[in-house]
Structures are given as structure tokens and as C-alpha cells.
Scaffold this motif. Structure first.
Motif, PDB file in Angstrom:
ATOM      1  N   PRO A 136       0.817  -1.211   0.000  1.00  0.00           N
ATOM      2  CA  PRO A 136       0.000   0.000   0.000  1.00  0.00           C
ATOM      3  C   PRO A 136       0.853   1.264   0.000  1.00  0.00           C
ATOM      4  CG  PRO A 136      -0.073  -1.030   2.151  1.00  0.00           C
ATOM      5  CD  PRO A 136       0.790  -1.888   1.310  1.00  0.00           C
ATOM      6  N   GLU A 137       0.188   2.338  -0.387  1.00  0.00           N
ATOM      7  CA  GLU A 137       0.842   3.633  -0.485  1.00  0.00           C
ATOM      8  C   GLU A 137       1.347   4.099   0.881  1.00  0.00           C
ATOM      9  OE1 GLU A 137      -2.033   6.301  -2.009  1.00  0.00           O
ATOM     10  OE2 GLU A 137      -0.834   8.085  -1.649  1.00  0.00           O
ATOM     11  N   ASP A 138       0.518   3.887   1.883  1.00  0.00           N
ATOM     12  CA  ASP A 138       0.820   4.372   3.222  1.00  0.00           C
ATOM     13  C   ASP A 138       1.582   3.274   3.963  1.00  0.00           C
ATOM     14  OD1 ASP A 138       0.898   5.568   5.626  1.00  0.00           O
ATOM     15  OD2 ASP A 138      -1.267   5.695   5.930  1.00  0.00           O
ATOM     16  N   ARG A 139       2.902   3.359   3.894  1.00  0.00           N
ATOM     17  CA  ARG A 139       3.712   2.235   4.374  1.00  0.00           C
ATOM     18  C   ARG A 139       3.538   2.006   5.862  1.00  0.00           C
ATOM     19  NH1 ARG A 139       8.615   5.043   1.354  1.00  0.00           N
ATOM     20  NH2 ARG A 139       7.591   4.992  -0.675  1.00  0.00           N
ATOM     21  N   LEU A 140       3.701   3.063   6.646  1.00  0.00           N
ATOM     22  CA  LEU A 140       3.676   2.870   8.100  1.00  0.00           C
ATOM     23  C   LEU A 140       2.266   2.963   8.656  1.00  0.00           C
ATOM     24  CD1 LEU A 140       6.906   4.719   9.185  1.00  0.00           C
ATOM     25  CD2 LEU A 140       6.473   2.277   9.157  1.00  0.00           C
ATOM     26  N   GLY A 141       1.322   3.494   7.856  1.00  0.00           N
ATOM     27  CA  GLY A 141      -0.041   3.607   8.364  1.00  0.00           C
ATOM     28  C   GLY A 141      -0.891   2.428   7.964  1.00  0.00           C
ATOM     29  N   MET A 142      -0.375   1.583   7.074  1.00  0.00           N
ATOM     30  CA  MET A 142      -1.194   0.488   6.591  1.00  0.00           C
ATOM     31  C   MET A 142      -0.390  -0.782   6.353  1.00  0.00           C
ATOM     32  SD  MET A 142      -3.927   0.740   3.626  1.00  0.00           S
ATOM     33  CE  MET A 142      -5.049  -0.555   3.266  1.00  0.00           C
ATOM     34  N   GLY A 143       0.737  -0.647   5.708  1.00  0.00           N
ATOM     35  CA  GLY A 143       1.480  -1.840   5.334  1.00  0.00           C
ATOM     36  C   GLY A 143       2.290  -2.423   6.474  1.00  0.00           C
ATOM     37  N   LEU A 144       2.722  -1.555   7.365  1.00  0.00           N
ATOM     38  CA  LEU A 144       3.589  -2.001   8.449  1.00  0.00           C
ATOM     39  C   LEU A 144       3.144  -1.351   9.750  1.00  0.00           C
ATOM     40  CD1 LEU A 144       6.985  -1.412   6.618  1.00  0.00           C
ATOM     41  CD2 LEU A 144       6.034  -3.648   7.121  1.00  0.00           C
ATOM     42  N   VAL A 145       3.607  -1.912  10.856  1.00  0.00           N
ATOM     43  CA  VAL A 145       3.358  -1.303  12.151  1.00  0.00           C
ATOM     44  C   VAL A 145       4.673  -0.683  12.622  1.00  0.00           C
ATOM     45  CG1 VAL A 145       2.551  -1.674  14.489  1.00  0.00           C
ATOM     46  CG2 VAL A 145       1.647  -3.056  12.634  1.00  0.00           C
ATOM     47  N   GLY A 146       4.695   0.639  12.684  1.00  0.00           N
ATOM     48  CA  GLY A 146       5.945   1.347  12.928  1.00  0.00           C
ATOM     49  C   GLY A 146       6.636   0.981  14.226  1.00  0.00           C
ATOM     50  N   ASN A 147       5.882   0.782  15.278  1.00  0.00           N
ATOM     51  CA  ASN A 147       6.503   0.534  16.571  1.00  0.00           C
ATOM     52  C   ASN A 147       6.913  -0.918  16.780  1.00  0.00           C
ATOM     53  OD1 ASN A 147       6.599   3.096  17.575  1.00  0.00           O
ATOM     54  ND2 ASN A 147       4.531   3.017  18.417  1.00  0.00           N
ATOM     55  N   MET A 148       6.539  -1.777  15.846  1.00  0.00           N
ATOM     56  CA  MET A 148       6.936  -3.179  15.999  1.00  0.00           C
ATOM     57  C   MET A 148       8.259  -3.415  15.280  1.00  0.00           C
ATOM     58  SD  MET A 148       3.548  -5.435  15.565  1.00  0.00           S
ATOM     59  CE  MET A 148       2.291  -5.472  16.814  1.00  0.00           C
ATOM     60  N   ASP A 149       8.967  -4.440  15.700  1.00  0.00           N
ATOM     61  CA  ASP A 149      10.248  -4.699  15.052  1.00  0.00           C
ATOM     62  C   ASP A 149      10.032  -5.419  13.720  1.00  0.00           C
ATOM     63  OD1 ASP A 149       9.846  -7.351  15.592  1.00  0.00           O
ATOM     64  OD2 ASP A 149      11.193  -7.408  17.302  1.00  0.00           O
ATOM     65  N   ILE A 150      11.138  -5.623  13.015  1.00  0.00           N
ATOM     66  CA  ILE A 150      11.034  -6.182  11.665  1.00  0.00           C
ATOM     67  C   ILE A 150      10.414  -7.575  11.718  1.00  0.00           C
ATOM     68  CG2 ILE A 150      12.349  -6.810   9.607  1.00  0.00           C
ATOM     69  CD1 ILE A 150      14.396  -4.724  10.384  1.00  0.00           C
ATOM     70  N   VAL A 165      -0.627 -12.220  -7.887  1.00  0.00           N
ATOM     71  CA  VAL A 165      -0.861 -10.840  -8.268  1.00  0.00           C
ATOM     72  C   VAL A 165      -0.140  -9.973  -7.249  1.00  0.00           C
ATOM     73  CG1 VAL A 165      -2.567  -9.012  -8.577  1.00  0.00           C
ATOM     74  CG2 VAL A 165      -3.123 -11.340  -9.261  1.00  0.00           C
ATOM     75  N   LEU A 166       0.632  -9.024  -7.745  1.00  0.00           N
ATOM     76  CA  LEU A 166       1.348  -8.122  -6.837  1.00  0.00           C
ATOM     77  C   LEU A 166       0.936  -6.690  -7.178  1.00  0.00           C
ATOM     78  CD1 LEU A 166       3.579  -7.420  -4.760  1.00  0.00           C
ATOM     79  CD2 LEU A 166       5.202  -7.492  -6.637  1.00  0.00           C
ATOM     80  N   MET A 167       0.319  -6.025  -6.229  1.00  0.00           N
ATOM     81  CA  MET A 167      -0.086  -4.645  -6.448  1.00  0.00           C
ATOM     82  C   MET A 167       0.829  -3.746  -5.627  1.00  0.00           C
ATOM     83  SD  MET A 167      -4.215  -4.823  -6.353  1.00  0.00           S
ATOM     84  CE  MET A 167      -4.378  -5.190  -4.623  1.00  0.00           C
ATOM     85  N   ALA A 168       1.390  -2.750  -6.266  1.00  0.00           N
ATOM     86  CA  ALA A 168       2.289  -1.855  -5.540  1.00  0.00           C
ATOM     87  C   ALA A 168       1.891  -0.415  -5.821  1.00  0.00           C
ATOM     88  CB  ALA A 168       3.733  -2.090  -5.964  1.00  0.00           C
ATOM     89  N   ALA A 169       1.556   0.309  -4.762  1.00  0.00           N
ATOM     90  CA  ALA A 169       1.172   1.708  -4.923  1.00  0.00           C
ATOM     91  C   ALA A 169       2.352   2.594  -4.547  1.00  0.00           C
ATOM     92  CB  ALA A 169      -0.032   2.029  -4.037  1.00  0.00           C
ATOM     93  N   TYR A 170       2.800   3.367  -5.490  1.00  0.00           N
ATOM     94  CA  TYR A 170       3.917   4.297  -5.297  1.00  0.00           C
ATOM     95  C   TYR A 170       5.061   3.656  -4.520  1.00  0.00           C
ATOM     96  CZ  TYR A 170       0.083   7.441  -6.418  1.00  0.00           C
ATOM     97  OH  TYR A 170      -0.986   8.046  -7.006  1.00  0.00           O
ATOM     98  N   PRO A 171       5.543   2.509  -4.976  1.00  0.00           N
ATOM     99  CA  PRO A 171       6.542   1.822  -4.155  1.00  0.00           C
ATOM    100  C   PRO A 171       7.867   2.573  -4.060  1.00  0.00           C
ATOM    101  CG  PRO A 171       6.320   0.728  -6.255  1.00  0.00           C
ATOM    102  CD  PRO A 171       5.266   1.781  -6.218  1.00  0.00           C
ATOM    103  N   VAL A 172       8.132   3.529  -4.937  1.00  0.00           N
ATOM    104  CA  VAL A 172       9.420   4.229  -4.843  1.00  0.00           C
ATOM    105  C   VAL A 172       9.245   5.675  -4.415  1.00  0.00           C
ATOM    106  CG1 VAL A 172      10.543   2.757  -6.530  1.00  0.00           C
ATOM    107  CG2 VAL A 172       9.434   4.847  -7.292  1.00  0.00           C
ATOM    108  N   ARG A 173       8.054   6.019  -3.934  1.00  0.00           N
ATOM    109  CA  ARG A 173       7.850   7.409  -3.520  1.00  0.00           C
ATOM    110  C   ARG A 173       8.849   7.779  -2.424  1.00  0.00           C
ATOM    111  NH1 ARG A 173       2.033   9.418  -1.752  1.00  0.00           N
ATOM    112  NH2 ARG A 173       1.778   9.694  -3.988  1.00  0.00           N
ATOM    113  N   GLY A 174       9.570   8.849  -2.657  1.00  0.00           N
ATOM    114  CA  GLY A 174      10.527   9.319  -1.658  1.00  0.00           C
ATOM    115  C   GLY A 174      11.794   8.492  -1.568  1.00  0.00           C
TER     116      GLY A 174
END
Lengths: 383, 630
Positions: free
Chosen positions: B400-414, B481-490
Motif C-alpha cells: 500500500p501507499e501508506d507504508r507505516l499507516g497500513m502496510g507495516l506497524v511502525g513501533n513493531m520490530d522487523i 498478483v502483486l499490487m504496488a502503490a507508489y513503491p518508490v515514492r521518496g
């Protein structure tokens, strides 16, 4: 540069930078220091506030000695004046255990960022249910059966009290803070209602003859063991189970939870159910400890538990320290007054806790003061 | 011509804890020049600029403005020194008009007179060639207009040094051209402009000089006329980097994901998708181009089961690699439908056995058993939750576009983030962290994630590394199927190419890749086909190998020109009637949907052409059955 004119503006006196890492032991030293500073400030405030000049010690050192002795006696020492020989150290551990239990109850919800401030009411309802069972069934069934029934009804009633706001939150996204807070008041009046039925004439319910907690060694150890077991259980539940993982994800971001396929509503309700069950267990402990109930049985510990949970970073093991600290303060404060007005006791707890919480800021951030050498260089440049 | 130094930094150092963001940076900015700042992610570009703009305070070093040493403690100090920064994320009040935003926070003596402000704003706009309506509310504006307001806001305060942090990231090619025109005019007017951008060709076209930062240090400042893309990259990364995307021809593309007639409203009740239909093929990268907020996010979320649909169908075609089975089918309509999915082969495996055959011949072929049937499993994803989608065995990965708000949990470790999509596996009740940990270690090693260890919270990592973790996890589940939204943004050049290579590798493995991008150069170089959307509807499909940036750019903004829609953003706030018009138009424009037709649909046309005598029959399955019954 030769063309330097006067420098425009001043460097700020200090600026903040976030620490990248801070060793754990150093953090603990900072926390201990904060407690010490808090105590000293409290002492000074008390010294200033003493109204009765006769009681006021002339020497500040002498005053502090008295202050700390009195505090220590309040928290731990055998109570010489008490007729019953009860051990204040045991009592301290029991009080810590009870506070820890309520704090454990709110912790799963807090980890989910569900601000359940209704532990007071949830526990009170559990205690009411248990007392109700003892009131109606006491003497008709064997004592151990009665205890089991008391526990069961306490668990059921408390979890209902906790799940109601969760249902509303899950279904209509109501504000859980207001909702759980209001449920506390409802609980108080429900207790009042039943007291009017059970003791229509008397002002309070006398201690019931049945339904006392089992005695292991003494009156305290049972509660302490229950709290210890509950701490371990909650720790494992939050850290090593799928439920605990779901709670953390929902707490961090609902969007992430949905993305990962977590049923958010289900998790909210289930977690509050867990909170309610722990409150029910605690309510049962209250009922079995006091064998009676008043509208103020919980004595605000449902609210104190919130700060205990926060100070322990929602980690059940860390919370052991914070609940012990808060218990020490609450018990010790009783003996610290030297003719200072009554409300000072609470001011005392507030001041120490303020220092403990504020010190976390210094653990997180570094303060860089304006550098002395630049200031001197500046002066040279001006010359 | 002797140029005056407008701003210079001497030995500026900034630390964040142990991390040194900028180390002994010396930088000069001349009057009347455009200076580009170039560097990888986390090299300290933005930190450096924030120190000039008064957001951070340097730990060491001095800043000189027009030869005089200055101390910048706050953005207000910066404004007083005529330094203004246009941030990547706009800081505007949505409910205010352009002028109100521009005048907000300006300390002026005398009475507040919005008319004066309006006329001044218009003057500034005229001087530099902006297009702006001072009375327009921010919420009615497109991204480009909002940016214009930000720039004018800075100019209104009299800034003569402007800092633009990645201003082109959110603009269409046409809008970028317009912005550059304005920047050049400002330069001619004697303003100094500092521009941060990741896009090398923009650096080359707009700047006079380029300052390159690497790991917080100032490597060099070169004249743009002496620089090339590869020389800049080399300085930036510290080694030679290949800037070619290796695009292979799609191998045996088959429909993998079929989307038809998607319509959906977002939580605010705005229709965000209008009649979207397309097919994503295996072994192919389908690019989605469009101005930010044109419905890309909603489209991907709708497919992933995160966005409720009003209507439409999402079909996942799960290829069965089992042996083909002999198949007798009485329903000709169904046969023809299945034929569009390449369900039939002849005994030698030829995938188009019905080519040029009529209905009778087809029936004979089926009845005599000369046809093999390989039925792909077709799963409707409509109305399913992400969990249900996965439990059906649909391997659909979504970055997803929003990496830390949707794809990952920022406070959790890898490690804990690795199991976000798979934690349900294994022993009941308890988590098993062993496999996620191995996966985390693998990803860290293979994708060269810069992290102290797998137990570091994801939030602490830089953008590029966060993205590697996310993409790495989604690829690890061997998606179809792999969907990637703005995977290189920033992301910087190096990380971006790592991601492109990962996507290309998936494509070669036969995955249907859907890539939502914003950089048209990349879309054109990476994708096989590009679908362009605007305001939630498809404006065209192009072949990425033959199209031009201008063509795609035009399709991205087609609505504006053709229907006099003020802007993409505005479009969403207009009344529903406008949408039904749009919807009708798309329906009545066969060529738009025609482009969705891939090989299989062409096959269907071929078949139905040959069946012309009874071509009306296959439309009605009942008749077909009746006929068969005779």
C-alpha cells in the motif's frame, strides 16, 4: 571574514534533540533520581506549609529526618498502636497486589488504544455480584462452593459491564472514554440501590460471615499469589499469543489491522472482555477481603490503575514497579502530615508522580545548552 | 558577471542522537541562480534546508545571509531574513481562500484589508506567470494550485531565497513545465532558488548548479552544464550505478485479474471509482498513471478487499497447472466464455483450437474428445475481506501507499512486521516467531536493508529501508498478483532501482504486477501497458513501449480540457449528476473499454465472427441449451 558586523540575533538558550539510545540502567538511575528529587521538593513544600510553629522543627535536617521516618513508618513498619498484630509489610504487598490486578485489567485495552477508564465501575460491579452471592447463598452451600459461585458471578457481571462500551465502540464508534467513565457512576448507583434493599435501615452492610477468601499462611498471601499469577498470564497473553499480537496491531493502526485481515470489531470486544474478566477477578478479591461493600469500596484505585499502567509502559512486569511505587506513596502519605492541611497528602503523591513522569522526558530527549565557548568567542569578536 | 553570494553555510553540523545528519557542510547560494540539491534518502538534504528555514537549529557552524552572520531560531526568523521554504507537505488551511492563506501569520501594521491582499497576490502572479484565483478555497484546488499558493505565500512575504522540497513529485509533466517556467522567471528577477529533487533529468533541465550530498556530507557542487545523469549519480551514490531498467517481453501472458465495471464511493460519500474495467495479465507489469488522488488508492484497496464496492466484479483467475481433462460441454455460451480464458487446447497443446471454426464444428470437436479442457479456477473477490481472500488460496500481495499507516506497524520490530499477514499460521493461540525471524533476516540480507538488527522497530528505519521490508514481505508469499502503490515514492535512485528490479523479477516469474506510479519516465521504462485514470475513471490504455510522456500526460488531465472540469480535486466535490454523465460517457465510448480487450477477447471476437449465422444465439445461454437438447 573581515567584514563581520554585529551578529544578528542570539543563539537560543537551549534546544532539544532526541536521544537515539539510552542504556536501560541509566534510565533507571534517572528515574530513581527523579523520585528522590520529588521527595525533597515535597519535604520543602511541607516545611513551608506547616502552620503550627511549635511543631515546626528549627533545623531543616531535623525536619527531613522526621519526614522520612514518618513516611517509612507509614509505608512499611509494624504498626505499634494497632490492637491486632498485623504486619504492615504484608499489607503493603497485598495493597500492591490489588492495585496491580486492576492495572492489569486496563492494560490490554490500553495496548489497543482503547481508553478504558471504567475499571473502577467494572471492579465495583464484580464485587457487588460476589457480595450479592454471599448475601443470599451464605450458609446454604459449602464455603468453597460459595467462593466459586462468587467468583463466577463476579466474572460475568464485570465482563458485561466492560463489554457494553466495547459493543458501542465497535458498532457505532462511540467515544469509549466518556462511555466507560459514565458507566462508573452507573455502577455506584447500582451498588447504592442494592444496599438499600439489603440494609434498608442501616447505613452500611455489616461484614458477612460467609465468603471470606481462603487463608494461605495469613490473610494476605492468597491475594498476592493471585496477582502474581495474573501478572505472568497477562504478560504472556500480550506478548506471546496471537490475541496479544492482534491487540498491538489494532492499537497501532486500525488501517493496518484491516489490511492484515484482522477483524477489528471482534478484537475490540474480545479485549474488553478480557479486561472485564480481570476486573471481575479483582472484584471477587475485594468482596472476599472485606466481606462487605460500600459505594466507595474500590476507593479510586480503578483510576490510580490508569497511571500505574501508563508508568509501566503497559508492560505487566514494569507495572509491578509502578504499582509498588504508587502504593508506597499512598500508604506513606498518611503519616507525613505535621499539622499541614489535609489535602497536602494528595499534593504529595501528585508531586512525586509528576517528577517520575517528567523524568521520562529527559530519558527521551537531550537538552543542549547554549555553548559557553561560542558566547566567549562572540565577545572577543565584538572587541 | 560577478555574482553575489546570497546565503552561505560554513561548517554546519547537525546531529540527531548518534546519527550525524549533516557534517561540516559548506554551501554557497548565489543571487539569481537555481541550485539543485541532490542526494540519496537520509543524506541530510531536508535537514540542511530545515536549518536554513529555522525548523532545526544547527549544532555547530555558521550561516551567513548577504555576508552577515545570522542566527535562525524559528521560521519567523527565516522569514525576516527573506528566506522561505515550500515544504513537501503543504501547510494550508483548507477552508480559507488562497489570499487568506497567503496573508495568514503575516505581521503587518495597519488594518487587515483582504482587497489589498487580493490585488497584491494577483500582481505577484502576473509578474511570475502564475495562474491563480485569489478567492478560491483551498479545498477546491488541485495539488498544483495548492503549490502555487505556497509559493506565492513565500513571495508575498518578500522572500528572496526560496527553498522547494521535492516540488515536482506530485505534478503532471505539463504542470512541471509550468512550474519551471515560473522558477526561471523568478531567477531572472534575482531570486535565489534551492530545489530538492530526486529526478535527475529535472535537475539537468532547470538548475544552474548542483550540490551533491552523501551521508550528510557535502561532496561537491558542480555546474549543471558540466554534469550528466551518470556523473551525478556516481557522486551521489559513491559508485557507478546502472540507470537502465531491464524490460523483458512478457512471457505467455494470461488474464490473471479481471476487473469489470467497478464503482465505489469513499467514506465521505464521494464517488471515487467510475466504471473501471481492466485485465491484469500474468508475466506483465500493468502501470497505472494518474494525478495523485485520482482513485488509484481506492482501486487497489477495492481489489484487496479494503474498500466496499457499489457495483462491479473482481475476478481472480487461479491457473490450474494440473493435467488438462477431457471435457464435454453442452452449453455453447459457457464454452465460448471459457474459451476467452484459454481454457481449451487441442491434443497437442495448441491454445487456440477453435480458431476459424463454427459452432457445429466446435461441438463436434468437443464431442469427439479432441479437445482438452483446463479450467482455471475463477474466484470472485467482490465483497470479500482480506482474510477471506487469503483463505480461498488467492495469493494477492499488496504494497500500500501508506507504508507505516497500513502496510507495516511502525513501533513493531522487523520480525513482528513479517508476520503481519501470516501470524495466524501454526500452533493455536501462541505466536511462532521462528519463521518470521528467518524471513526478516533473509530480507535484511538479500535486499541490503540498513538496520542494526531484526529487532529494530521499523519506524527507526529510513524510507527506502522501510519500503524494502514491505516489498520483501509481500514478495515472500510468492504472489500471483502483486499490487504496488507508489513503491518508490521518496526513495533515492539506488533504492528505487532495487525495487524496480524486484518487480521485474516477479514479472519474469509470471506474476501479474500492477504498478501505480507517479514518475512517468519510470512508468514508461518499466511497464508493459499503462492504464491512465483521471478522477476515478479510465481515460485510456497505452502501450508503454510506444507511447510518449506527453500522450500519457494528456490522458491524465483529459477531463480538465474536455469537460472544463476545474481540477481533479474539484471534480470530487461536484454534484453527483456530473458523475452519472461521466459514467454514461464511458459506457458510450466503446474504444475506452475496447482497449481493455486483450488476446482472449480478440479470440472471442474471432470465434463469434465465424459463427455469424447464429451470432445472436450465444448471447442467450437458454436458447443454446434448448438447441442442444434437440
Amino acid at each position: 571574514m573581515s567584514t563581520i558586523t554585529k551578529k544578528k540575533g542570539h543563539e537560543p538558550l537551549f534546544h532539544l534533540t532526541k536521544r537515539s539510545s539510552f542504556p536501560g540502567w541509566a534510565a533507571w538511575i534517572v528515574r530513581l533520581l527523579a523520585i528522590a528529587v520529588g521527595f525533597i521538593v515535597c519535604g520543602l513544600v511541607a516545611y513551608i506549609l506547616i502552620e503550627d510553629n511549635k511543631k515546626k522543627p528549627q533545623d531543616l535536617m531535623e525536619f527531613f529526618e522526621k519526614f522520612f521516618t514518618s513516611f517509612y513508618n507509614g509505608s512499611f513498619k509494624l504498626n505499634p498502636s494497632a490492637s491486632r498484630r498485623y504486619n504492615r509489610i504484608w499489607e503493603f504487598f497485598r495493597d500492591t497486589a490489588i492495585l496491580q490486578c486492576i492495572a492489569l485489567a486496563v492494560t490490554p485495552a490500553f495496548r489497543m488504544r482503547f481508553w478504558n477508564i471504567g475499571a473502577e465501575g467494572q471492579t465495583l460491579m464484580g464485587a457487588l455480584a460476589a457480595i450479592g452471592a454471599a448475601f443470599y447463598l451464605g450458609g446454604t452451600v459449602p464455603e468453597w462452593v460459595l467462593l466459586l459461585i462468587m467468583l463466577a458471578v463476579a466474572l460475568i457481571v464485570s465482563s458485561i459491564w466492560a463489554v457494553i462500551p466495547a459493543l458501542f465502540k465497535a458498532q457505532w464508534n462511540t467515544n469509549e472514554t466518556l462511555f466507560t467513565l459514565m458507566m462508573n457512576y452507573v455502577a455506584i448507583y447500582v451498588v447504592d440501590f442494592f444496599l438499600k434493599i439489603w440494609v434498608p435501615t442501616d447505613s452500611s452492610l455489616d461484614a458477612l460471615p460467609h465468603g471470606a477468601l481462603p487463608v494461605i499462611e495469613n490473610n494476605y498471601l492468597f491475594i498476592i499469589l493471585v496477582a502474581a499469577a495474573l501478572t505472568v498470564f497477562t504478560f504472556i497473553y500480550l506478548r506471546y499469543t496471537k490475541h496479544g499480537y492482534e491487540i498491538s496491531v489494532v492499537g497501532e493502526s486500525v488501517r493496518t489491522a484491516q489490511y492484515s485481515g484482522i477483524h477489528v470489531k471482534k478484537v475490540i470486544i474480545r479485549t474488553m472482555l478480557v479486561s472485564g474478566l480481570i476486573c471481575g477477578l479483582t472484584g471477587f478479591l475485594f468482596a472476599g477481603k472485606d466481606n462487605t461493600i460500600t459505594t466507595t469500596s474500590i476507593g479510586g484505585q480503578g483510576f490510580t490503575a490508569i497511571i500505574v499502567s501508563w508508568m509501566g509502559y503497559f508492560n505487566p512486569l514494569m507495572m509491578l514497579f509502578s504499582s509498588a511505587l504508587v502504593t508506597i506513596l499512598n500508604r506513606g502519605k498518611i503519616s507525613t502530615d505535621f499539622g499541614v492541611k489535609g489535602a497536602y497528602e494528595d499534593v504529595f503523591v501528585g508531586i512525586v508522580l509528576f517528577f517520575v513522569i517528567a523524568c521520562e522526558f529527559f530519558i527521551q530527549y537531550k537538552i543542549s545548552m547554549r555553548k559557553f565557548h561560542t558566547a566567549t568567542k562572540e565577545k572577543e569578536a565584538v572587541k | 558577471m560577478e555574482k553575489n553570494i546570497a546565503l552561505s553555510m560554513r561548517n554546519v553540523t547537525k546531529r540527531f542522537g548518534k546519527v550525524v545528519a549533516n557534517h561540516n557542510v559548506n554551501l554557497d547560494v548565489y543571487q539569481g541562480e537555481i541550485l539543485a540539491i541532490l542526494g540519496e534518502n537520509g543524506c541530510g538534504k531536508t535537514t540542511l534546508m530545515n536549518m536554513i528555514a529555522g525548523i532545526y537549529f544547527p549544532d555547530e557552524g555558521k550561516i551567513f545571509k548577504d555576508g552577515q552572520e545570522v542566527v535562525i531560531r524559528s521560521p519567523k526568523d527565516a522569514f525576516n531574513l527573506k528566506i522561505g521554504m515550500i515544504h513537501q507537505h503543504f501547510k494550508l488551511v483548507d477552508l480559507f481562500t488562497a489570499s487568506e492563506n497567503i496573508v495568514l501569520g503575516v505581521d503587518e501594521s495597519g488594518r487587515y484589508n483582504i482587497k489589498d491582499v487580493n490585488s497584491q497576490v494577483s500582481q505577484i502572479a502576473e509578474k511570475y506567470g502564475f495562474h491563480i484565483d485569489p478567492h478560491k478555497k483551498i479545498y477546491d484546488m488541485s495539488v498544483s494550485e495548492k503549490q502555487t499558493v505556497e509559493i506565492i505565500k513565500v513571495l508575498y512575504r518578500g522572500a528572496d531565497i526560496l527553498i522547494l522540497d521535492e516540488p515536482t513529485a506530485v505534478l503532471t509533466p505539463q504542470e512541471i513545465d509550468r512550474l519551471f517556467l515560473v522558477l526561471r522567471r523568478m531567477k531572472e528577477d534575482g531570486k535565489s532558488i534551492i530545489i530538492i529533487t530526486h529526478k535527475l533529468h529535472e535537475v539537468l533541465s532547470i538548475s544552474d548548479r548542483v550540490a551533491i550530498l552523501r551521508k550528510g556530507e557535502h561532496i561537491a557542487t558542480v555546474d549543471t552544464c558540466d554534469a550528466t545523469e551518470s556523473s551525478l549519480t556516481e557522486m551521489m551514490v559513491g559508485k557507478k550505478v546502472s540507470l537502465d531498467i531491464d524490460r523483458s517481453e512478457p512471457v505467455n501472458p494470461r488474464p490473471r485479474l479481471e476487473v469489470t465495471g467497478l464503482n465505489c464511493h469513499n467514506a465521505e460519500g464521494v464517488q471515487v471509482l467510475k466504471d473501471i474495467s481492466f485485465t491484469a495479465n500474468s508475466g506483465e507489469i500493468l502501470g497505472i498513471a494518474g494525478i495523485a488522488g485520482s482513485g488509484q488508492k481506492e482501486l487497489l484497496e477495492a481489489i484487496a478487499g479494503l474498500q466496499p464496492l457499489d457495483s462491479g466484479e473482481v475476478l481472480f483467475i487461479n491457473p490450474k497447472k494440473n493435467k488438462p481433462v477431457t471435457f464435454f460441454h453442452k452449453n455453447m455460451h459457457r464454452v465460448l466464455e471459457l474459451n476467452t480464458r484459454d481454457a481449451f487446447t487441442d491434443l497437442t497443446g495448441n491454445p487456440e483450437p477453435f480458431l476459424g471454426k463454427n459452432r457445429g464444428q466446435i461441438r463436434t470437436m468437443i464431442n469427439t474428445g479432441n479437445i482438452l479442457f483446463k479450467e482455471d479456477e475463477v474466484i470472485s473477490l467482490r465483497g470479500l475481506s482480506p482474510l477471506e481472500i487469503r483463505s480461498l488460496g488467492v495469493r494477492l500481495s499488496f504494497v500500500p501507499e501508506d507504508r507505516l499507516g497500513m502496510g507495516l506497524v511502525g513501533n513493531m520490530d522487523i520480525t513482528d512486521n513479517m508476520m503481519l499477514r501470516s501470524y495466524r499460521k501454526g500452533r493455536a493461540g501462541f505466536l511462532n516467531r521462528k519463521k518470521p525471524k528467518e524471513l526478516a533476516q533473509n530480507i535484511v540480507k538479500e535486499l541490503e536493508v540498513a538496520t542494526p538488527g531484526v529487532s529494530t522497530p521499523v519506524r527507526r528505519l529510513s524510507g527506502g529501508n522501510v519500503q524494502k521490508i514491505l516489498v520483501g514481505r509481500e514478495i515472500a508469499f510468492a504472489p500471483k498478483v502483486l499490487m504496488a502503490a507508489y513503491p518508490v515514492r521518496g526513495l533515492d535512485i539506488n533504492s528505487s532501482y532495487t525495487i524496480y528490479n524486484l518487480l521485474n523479477k516477479q514479472k519474469k516469474n509470471g506474476v501479474a504486477v500492477i504498478f501505480v506510479g507517479e514518475d512517468l519516465d519510470v512508468l514508461l521504462a518499466l511497464c508493459d501497458r499503462i492504464m491512465v485514470i483521471n478522477s476515478g475513471r479510465i481515460t485510456g490504455f497505452v502501450d508503454a513501449r510506444t507511447t510518449t510522456k506527453e500522450e500519457v500526460g494528456l490522458l491524465m488531465t483529459q477531463n480538465h480540457a474536455d469537460e472544463e472540469m476545474p481540477s481533479a480535486e474539484n471534480d470530487e466535490t461536484t454534484e453527483p449528476a456530473a458523475f452519472s454523465e461521466n459514467a454514461e460517457e464511458t459506457e458510450s465510448e466503446p474504444e475506452t473499454t475496447d482497449t481493455t480487450a486483450d488476446a482472449p477477447e480478440e479470440a472471442e471476437e474471432a470465434v463469434s465472427d465465424d459463427l455469424s449465422p447464429s451470432s445472436q444465439m450465444p448471447e442467450d445461454p437458454d436458447t443454446a441449451v434448448q438447441e442442444d437438447a434437440k
